[in-house]
Design an enzyme around this catalytic site. Structure first.
Site, PDB file in Angstrom:
ATOM      1  N   CYS A 175      29.946  -8.141  22.523  1.00  0.00           N
ATOM      2  CA  CYS A 175      29.846  -7.869  21.209  1.00  0.00           C
ATOM      3  C   CYS A 175      31.287  -7.496  20.705  1.00  0.00           C
ATOM      4  CB  CYS A 175      29.024  -6.539  21.116  1.00  0.00           C
ATOM      5  SG  CYS A 175      29.010  -5.748  19.787  1.00  0.00           S
TER       6      CYS A 175
HETATM    7  N1  NDP Z   1      22.852  -6.382  18.615  1.00  0.00           N
HETATM    8  C1  NDP Z   1      23.938  -6.465  18.217  1.00  0.00           C
HETATM    9  O1  NDP Z   1      24.714  -5.560  18.140  1.00  0.00           O
HETATM   10  C2  NDP Z   1      24.203  -7.735  17.433  1.00  0.00           C
HETATM   11  C3  NDP Z   1      23.482  -8.902  17.910  1.00  0.00           C
HETATM   12  N2  NDP Z   1      24.050 -10.008  17.292  1.00  0.00           N
HETATM   13  C4  NDP Z   1      23.354 -11.240  17.335  1.00  0.00           C
HETATM   14  O2  NDP Z   1      23.669 -12.401  16.842  1.00  0.00           O
HETATM   15  C5  NDP Z   1      22.777 -13.210  16.153  1.00  0.00           C
HETATM   16  C6  NDP Z   1      22.995 -13.409  15.080  1.00  0.00           C
HETATM   17  O3  NDP Z   1      22.814 -12.379  14.241  1.00  0.00           O
HETATM   18  P1  NDP Z   1      22.652 -12.527  12.518  1.00  0.00           P
HETATM   19  O4  NDP Z   1      24.048 -12.791  12.047  1.00  0.00           O
HETATM   20  O5  NDP Z   1      22.106 -11.242  12.139  1.00  0.00           O
HETATM   21  O6  NDP Z   1      21.782 -13.779  12.328  1.00  0.00           O
HETATM   22  P2  NDP Z   1      21.649 -14.810  11.187  1.00  0.00           P
HETATM   23  O7  NDP Z   1      22.812 -15.494  11.402  1.00  0.00           O
HETATM   24  O8  NDP Z   1      20.294 -15.302  11.250  1.00  0.00           O
HETATM   25  O9  NDP Z   1      21.577 -13.974  10.097  1.00  0.00           O
HETATM   26  C7  NDP Z   1      20.495 -13.437   9.483  1.00  0.00           C
HETATM   27  C8  NDP Z   1      20.397 -13.210   7.987  1.00  0.00           C
HETATM   28  O10 NDP Z   1      20.830 -11.845   7.991  1.00  0.00           O
HETATM   29  C9  NDP Z   1      21.920 -11.856   6.966  1.00  0.00           C
HETATM   30  N3  NDP Z   1      22.909 -11.196   7.408  1.00  0.00           N
HETATM   31  C10 NDP Z   1      23.450 -11.018   8.858  1.00  0.00           C
HETATM   32  N4  NDP Z   1      24.014  -9.910   9.066  1.00  0.00           N
HETATM   33  C11 NDP Z   1      23.994  -9.181   7.910  1.00  0.00           C
HETATM   34  C12 NDP Z   1      24.398  -7.928   7.536  1.00  0.00           C
HETATM   35  N5  NDP Z   1      25.302  -7.075   8.208  1.00  0.00           N
HETATM   36  N6  NDP Z   1      24.169  -7.321   6.417  1.00  0.00           N
HETATM   37  C13 NDP Z   1      23.307  -8.063   5.475  1.00  0.00           C
HETATM   38  N7  NDP Z   1      22.826  -9.296   5.970  1.00  0.00           N
HETATM   39  C14 NDP Z   1      23.028  -9.772   7.006  1.00  0.00           C
HETATM   40  C15 NDP Z   1      22.230 -13.386   7.249  1.00  0.00           C
HETATM   41  O11 NDP Z   1      23.295 -13.930   6.041  1.00  0.00           O
HETATM   42  P3  NDP Z   1      24.814 -14.122   6.004  1.00  0.00           P
HETATM   43  O12 NDP Z   1      25.257 -14.539   7.241  1.00  0.00           O
HETATM   44  O13 NDP Z   1      25.184 -14.943   4.975  1.00  0.00           O
HETATM   45  O14 NDP Z   1      25.372 -12.634   5.811  1.00  0.00           O
HETATM   46  C16 NDP Z   1      21.232 -14.167   7.251  1.00  0.00           C
HETATM   47  O15 NDP Z   1      20.624 -14.508   6.040  1.00  0.00           O
HETATM   48  C17 NDP Z   1      21.448 -12.669  16.592  1.00  0.00           C
HETATM   49  O16 NDP Z   1      20.945 -13.295  17.790  1.00  0.00           O
HETATM   50  C18 NDP Z   1      21.533 -11.305  16.975  1.00  0.00           C
HETATM   51  O17 NDP Z   1      20.999 -10.476  17.703  1.00  0.00           O
HETATM   52  C19 NDP Z   1      24.778 -10.101  16.225  1.00  0.00           C
HETATM   53  C20 NDP Z   1      25.715  -9.013  15.972  1.00  0.00           C
HETATM   54  C21 NDP Z   1      25.309  -7.773  16.516  1.00  0.00           C
HETATM   55  N1  LIG Z   2      27.480  -7.588  18.510  1.00  0.00           N
HETATM   56  C1  LIG Z   2      27.122  -8.560  19.177  1.00  0.00           C
HETATM   57  N2  LIG Z   2      25.915  -8.404  19.909  1.00  0.00           N
HETATM   58  C2  LIG Z   2      25.516  -9.399  20.464  1.00  0.00           C
HETATM   59  C3  LIG Z   2      25.934 -10.629  20.291  1.00  0.00           C
HETATM   60  N3  LIG Z   2      25.175 -11.643  21.065  1.00  0.00           N
HETATM   61  C4  LIG Z   2      24.468 -10.535  21.834  1.00  0.00           C
HETATM   62  N4  LIG Z   2      24.448  -9.450  21.365  1.00  0.00           N
HETATM   63  C5  LIG Z   2      23.838  -8.242  21.755  1.00  0.00           C
HETATM   64  O1  LIG Z   2      24.080  -8.020  23.281  1.00  0.00           O
HETATM   65  C6  LIG Z   2      23.075  -7.686  23.983  1.00  0.00           C
HETATM   66  C7  LIG Z   2      23.380  -8.045  25.340  1.00  0.00           C
HETATM   67  O2  LIG Z   2      24.271  -6.929  25.845  1.00  0.00           O
HETATM   68  P1  LIG Z   2      24.857  -6.790  27.455  1.00  0.00           P
HETATM   69  O3  LIG Z   2      25.740  -5.588  27.340  1.00  0.00           O
HETATM   70  O4  LIG Z   2      23.690  -6.622  28.410  1.00  0.00           O
HETATM   71  O5  LIG Z   2      25.561  -7.889  27.809  1.00  0.00           O
HETATM   72  C8  LIG Z   2      21.944  -8.955  23.529  1.00  0.00           C
HETATM   73  O6  LIG Z   2      20.648  -8.605  24.039  1.00  0.00           O
HETATM   74  C9  LIG Z   2      22.226  -8.688  22.199  1.00  0.00           C
HETATM   75  O7  LIG Z   2      21.566  -7.480  21.349  1.00  0.00           O
HETATM   76  C10 LIG Z   2      27.062 -10.956  19.577  1.00  0.00           C
HETATM   77  O8  LIG Z   2      27.616 -11.967  19.256  1.00  0.00           O
HETATM   78  N5  LIG Z   2      27.740  -9.899  18.964  1.00  0.00           N
END
Ligand code: NDP
Ligand SMILES: Nc1nc2c(ncn2[C@@H]2O[C@H](COP(=O)(O)O)[C@@H](O)[C@H]2O)c(=O)[nH]1
EC number: 1.7.1.7
Length: 327
Positions: A175
């Site tokens: 991340c």
């Molecule tokens: N657990 C974590 O810390 C994180 C996990 N991830 C993982 O990465 C993958 C992609 O995530 P994600 O980008 O949400 O999925 P998507 O690309 O499917 O986006 C989902 C929707 O939410 C919008 N969106 C995404 N981020 C935001 C935000 N910060 N504020 C408002 N709208 C938002 C996107 O639009 P638009 O792209 O146009 O903004 C899109 O319409 C997932 O599997 C997620 O679990 C990603 C980052 C953090």
């Molecule tokens: N900020 C982001 N978080 C992400 C992304 N892809 C996955 N994830 C999150 O990480 C955990 C796994 O964490 P780990 O410490 O066990 O390796 C996963 O379940 C998601 O919630 C990303 O691209 N950006």
């Protein structure tokens, strides 16, 4: 939020042992009316799980959540799992096409046992609307919603109908959200879990930041019913990530779901790629996790996971590894 700490700052305090062997300790957990061998689920990421691993986990009594990055394969995946009498557990996003996907699943009367709404910033109307949509069309499915990092978010998603919430914004190994945005639970994930769990009336899944098997017990202590893990599950023989050789050693790729490698473009990138050491079979890691958790239960003075939920703990700021490497 007064007490801020993370996994490495905490030690659980042993209580008198009540078993004669660690093999007497039961690591099983119930979620959504189903019992699973471990309170652990591999992350729903493309380098961590594929259909083959999902089938292996389901056949052997482990919980799994299939990722959502090959959306066209999801219906046939659910059909295949159902045909084999296995639990179907899939992920969805919140974009427009996901609404018709849910309707299609309902029209085909498939009703997966578990559906996880998987987006980065889960405290949003987009997730609330998707929870309601799934509950309307697939009322039998257990809905996991996330990710979130505050009690307000947990309450709001539960109120919208989520059956469980997933906690963790930014603590993941691949991340870069914390660096690129300045936000998240990275560095205080365990305290955030505790904070969220106090507000929750339904199960919580702790997601991200697990670096050792002991961190699973710590997650359970601070309120997790289930623990989602990415990096510790990367690098196995079975892992879907590409295997390459570096300096005569085999390594496997592990990349973030919001990395350019997943997205295919450099837009709103919040994840990176790393290579992890090739580490043998997934089955062996699961067995070791079970044995270590059995040991945790014995130190907690009980014979099941509940014992861990009640142990005392101390905060030993950044000192428990005493200069040792984790492994
Ligand atoms: N657990 C974590 O810390 C994180 C996990 N991830 C993982 O990465 C993958 C992609 O995530 P994600 O980008 O949400 O999925 P998507 O690309 O499917 O986006 C989902 C929707 O939410 C919008 N969106 C995404 N981020 C935001 C935000 N910060 N504020 C408002 N709208 C938002 C996107 O639009 P638009 O792209 O146009 O903004 C899109 O319409 C997932 O599997 C997620 O679990 C990603 C980052 C953090
Ligand atoms: N900020 C982001 N978080 C992400 C992304 N892809 C996955 N994830 C999150 O990480 C955990 C796994 O964490 P780990 O410490 O066990 O390796 C996963 O379940 C998601 O919630 C990303 O691209 N950006």
């Amino acid at each position: 939020m007064e007490n801020v700490f993370d996994y490495e700052d905490i030690q659980l305090i042993p209580a008198k042992c009540v078993v004669n062997s660690r093999s007497e300790c039961d690591t099983s957990v119930t979620l959504g009316g189903h019992s699973f061998k471990l309170p652990v689920v591999p992350a729903n990421m493309q380098t961590i799980i594929d259909e083959k691993i999902a089938t292996f986990l389901a056949e052997n009594g482990y919980f799994y959540i299939m990722h959502r990055f090959q959306p066209e394969k999801r219906i046939s995946f659910v059909k295949e799992m159902k045909a084999r009498g296995l639990i179907a557990s899939i992920s969805v996003g919140v974009k427009e096409e996901e609404y018709s996907f849910v309707e299609q699943v309902a029209a085909e009367e498939l009703s997966p046992e578990f559906i996880t709404i998987d987006i980065a910033h889960g405290h949003s109307n987009a997730v609330i609307e998707m929870i309601k949509h799934i509950k309307k069309h697939l009322p039998e499915s257990f809905v996991i919603a996330g990710n979130v990092g505050t009690p307000e978010a947990v309450r709001e998603l539960e109120h919208a109908g989520a059956d469980a919430t997933k906690v963790g914004i930014g603590p993941g190994k691949v991340c870069i959200t914390k660096i690129k945005t300045g936000f998240g639970t990275g560095g205080w994930q365990l305290a955030a879990l505790r904070w969220c769990a106090k507000a929750a009336s339904k199960p919580i899944i702790a997601d991200g930041g697990i670096r050792t098997h002991g961190d699973i017990a710590k997650s359970v202590r601070f309120g997790a019913s289930m623990v989602m893990i990415g990096s510790l599950f990367a690098g196995h023989e079975e892992s879907p990530g590409e295997t390459i050789e570096v300096d005569g050693k085999l390594v496997k790729e592990y990349f973030g779901s919001a990395s350019e490698f997943q997205k295919g473009e450099r837009k709103n990138v919040e994840g990176k790629k790393m290579y992890v050491e090739h580490k043998g079979s997934l089955k062996d890691t699961l067995i070791e996790m079970e044995q270590d958790l059995q040991s945790s239960i014995s130190y907690a003075g009980g014979d099941n996971l509940d014992a861990i939920r009640h142990v005392d703990y101390v905060v030993v700021k950044n000192s428990i590894f005493n200069g040792d490497k984790v492994y």
